[in-house]
Motif scaffolding. Structure first.
Motif, PDB file in Angstrom:
ATOM      1  N   LYS A 101       5.228  65.330  81.130  1.00  0.00           N
ATOM      2  CA  LYS A 101       6.603  65.508  81.612  1.00  0.00           C
ATOM      3  C   LYS A 101       7.028  64.375  82.531  1.00  0.00           C
ATOM      4  O   LYS A 101       8.216  64.105  82.671  1.00  0.00           O
ATOM      5  CB  LYS A 101       6.750  66.847  82.331  1.00  0.00           C
ATOM      6  CG  LYS A 101       6.830  68.029  81.398  1.00  0.00           C
ATOM      7  CD  LYS A 101       7.010  69.327  82.155  1.00  0.00           C
ATOM      8  CE  LYS A 101       7.033  70.496  81.201  1.00  0.00           C
ATOM      9  NZ  LYS A 101       7.114  71.780  81.911  1.00  0.00           N
ATOM     10  N   SER A 102       6.066  63.692  83.156  1.00  0.00           N
ATOM     11  CA  SER A 102       6.395  62.582  84.054  1.00  0.00           C
ATOM     12  C   SER A 102       6.652  61.280  83.290  1.00  0.00           C
ATOM     13  O   SER A 102       7.063  60.289  83.887  1.00  0.00           O
ATOM     14  CB  SER A 102       5.259  62.361  85.059  1.00  0.00           C
ATOM     15  OG  SER A 102       4.174  61.680  84.463  1.00  0.00           O
ATOM     16  N   CYS A 103       6.422  61.290  81.991  1.00  0.00           N
ATOM     17  CA  CYS A 103       6.602  60.089  81.169  1.00  0.00           C
ATOM     18  C   CYS A 103       7.998  60.045  80.578  1.00  0.00           C
ATOM     19  O   CYS A 103       8.587  61.086  80.262  1.00  0.00           O
ATOM     20  CB  CYS A 103       5.568  60.066  80.039  1.00  0.00           C
ATOM     21  SG  CYS A 103       3.863  60.027  80.638  1.00  0.00           S
ATOM     22  N   ARG A 104       8.516  58.830  80.408  1.00  0.00           N
ATOM     23  CA  ARG A 104       9.820  58.661  79.765  1.00  0.00           C
ATOM     24  C   ARG A 104       9.705  58.996  78.269  1.00  0.00           C
ATOM     25  O   ARG A 104       8.645  58.791  77.677  1.00  0.00           O
ATOM     26  CB  ARG A 104      10.298  57.213  79.906  1.00  0.00           C
ATOM     27  CG  ARG A 104      10.543  56.754  81.312  1.00  0.00           C
ATOM     28  CD  ARG A 104      11.045  55.305  81.360  1.00  0.00           C
ATOM     29  NE  ARG A 104      10.426  54.405  80.388  1.00  0.00           N
ATOM     30  CZ  ARG A 104       9.288  53.745  80.594  1.00  0.00           C
ATOM     31  NH1 ARG A 104       8.639  53.875  81.718  1.00  0.00           N
ATOM     32  NH2 ARG A 104       8.801  52.947  79.650  1.00  0.00           N
ATOM     33  N   PRO A 105      10.778  59.459  77.648  1.00  0.00           N
ATOM     34  CA  PRO A 105      10.723  59.787  76.212  1.00  0.00           C
ATOM     35  C   PRO A 105      10.341  58.599  75.326  1.00  0.00           C
ATOM     36  O   PRO A 105       9.716  58.777  74.290  1.00  0.00           O
ATOM     37  CB  PRO A 105      12.144  60.259  75.889  1.00  0.00           C
ATOM     38  CG  PRO A 105      12.712  60.669  77.194  1.00  0.00           C
ATOM     39  CD  PRO A 105      12.064  59.806  78.246  1.00  0.00           C
ATOM     40  N   ASP A 106      10.689  57.369  75.732  1.00  0.00           N
ATOM     41  CA  ASP A 106      10.406  56.192  74.923  1.00  0.00           C
ATOM     42  C   ASP A 106       9.089  55.508  75.320  1.00  0.00           C
ATOM     43  O   ASP A 106       8.735  54.471  74.779  1.00  0.00           O
ATOM     44  CB  ASP A 106      11.543  55.181  75.031  1.00  0.00           C
ATOM     45  CG  ASP A 106      11.716  54.645  76.452  1.00  0.00           C
ATOM     46  OD1 ASP A 106      11.297  55.316  77.423  1.00  0.00           O
ATOM     47  OD2 ASP A 106      12.291  53.550  76.598  1.00  0.00           O
ATOM     48  N   GLU A 107       8.359  56.111  76.236  1.00  0.00           N
ATOM     49  CA  GLU A 107       7.123  55.520  76.748  1.00  0.00           C
ATOM     50  C   GLU A 107       5.965  55.735  75.778  1.00  0.00           C
ATOM     51  O   GLU A 107       5.812  56.806  75.203  1.00  0.00           O
ATOM     52  CB  GLU A 107       6.803  56.190  78.089  1.00  0.00           C
ATOM     53  CG  GLU A 107       5.708  55.570  78.881  1.00  0.00           C
ATOM     54  CD  GLU A 107       5.618  56.166  80.286  1.00  0.00           C
ATOM     55  OE1 GLU A 107       4.666  55.800  80.973  1.00  0.00           O
ATOM     56  OE2 GLU A 107       6.469  56.977  80.676  1.00  0.00           O
ATOM     57  N   GLU A 108       5.145  54.706  75.611  1.00  0.00           N
ATOM     58  CA  GLU A 108       3.930  54.858  74.806  1.00  0.00           C
ATOM     59  C   GLU A 108       2.807  55.294  75.735  1.00  0.00           C
ATOM     60  O   GLU A 108       2.505  54.635  76.720  1.00  0.00           O
ATOM     61  CB  GLU A 108       3.561  53.573  74.081  1.00  0.00           C
ATOM     62  CG  GLU A 108       2.397  53.789  73.148  1.00  0.00           C
ATOM     63  CD  GLU A 108       2.336  52.804  72.013  1.00  0.00           C
ATOM     64  OE1 GLU A 108       1.467  52.996  71.144  1.00  0.00           O
ATOM     65  OE2 GLU A 108       3.127  51.859  71.972  1.00  0.00           O
TER      66      GLU A 108
END
Length: 176
Positions: A101-108
Motif C-alpha cells: 500500500k505504500s508503493c505507487r501504482p506505477d512502481e516496480e
C-alpha cells in the motif's frame, strides 16, 4: 508490477541456515541490474543476512511480525510507534499488504525473500525472475513455493565455468 526474484535449485531449495545455497556471480549481477532503482521487499531474516546491510540505490522494505517499529527522530530519540519505522536504513512494515500500500501504482516492486514472504507474494505477483540452478543441494531448509502453474516466457541457459560451479538458467515466468 510485482516481481518475485530468486535463485532456486531443481527441488526449489533456496537456502540453508539463513544463507543462500549458491554463489553465482552472474546471478548477483542480474539481481543488481534488475532491482537497482526500485523497491525491494524482504523479510527480517533476509535483511539480517545481507552482508553489508541495506542494498544501495534501492528502497529497502522489511517485513516483521514483531509489532510496530518506532520512528527515529532527527535528534536520535524515539517517537511514538508507527506501522512504518526504520531498521538500519530500511523501512519497516508489519505485513506485505501494508508495504504494498505504500508503493505507487506505477512502481516496480521486487520481492527478494525469504520463503514466507515468497509464499505470501506468489498469489499476487505478476512476474517471476528466477535463476534456476541445475542442481539439487545436499542440504537445504528453505524452499521456494510451487510455481508449476506459471507460464515460462523467456529462458537464457548458461553452462558452468571457472566462476560458476553449476549450469543454470535465467528464466522469466508470467501468471497463466
Amino acid at each position: 508490477m510485482i516481481t518475485i526474484i530468486a535463485a532456486v535449485a531443481e527441488n526449489r531449495a533456496i537456502g540453508f541456515e539463513n544463507k543462500l545455497i549458491y554463489w553465482l556471480p552472474n546471478d548477483l549481477k542480474r539481481f543488481k541490474a534488475l532491482t537497482t532503482g526500485h523497491t525491494i521487499i524482504m523479510g527480517s531474516n533476509t535483511f539480517r543476512s545481507l552482508p553489508k546491510g541495506p542494498l544501495p540505490n534501492r528502497r529497502n522494505v522489511v517485513l516483521t511480525r514483531k509489532g510496530q517499529a518506532p520512528l527515529l527522530s532527527p535528534q536520535g530519540g524515539k517517537t511514538k510507534p508507527s506501522p512504518v519505522g526504520e531498521l538500519e536504513g530500511a523501512e519497516v512494515f508489519p505485513s506485505l499488504e501494508c508495504a504494498l500500500k505504500s508503493c505507487r501504482p506505477d512502481e516496480e516492486v521486487f520481492i527478494i525473500g525469504g520463503a514466507s514472504v515468497y509464499q505470501q507474494a506468489i498469489g499476487i505477483a505478476d512476474r517471476l525472475c528466477l535463476t534456476e540452478i541445475h542442481n539439487v543441494p545436499a542440504q537445504a531448509d528453505t524452499f521456494f513455493p510451487d510455481y508449476s502453474d506459471w507460464h515460462e516466457t523467456a529462458r537464457e541457459e548458461h553452462v558452468k565455468d571457472e566462476r560458476h560451479a553449476f549450469d543454470y538458467a535465467f528464466v522469466e515466468y508470467r501468471r497463466v
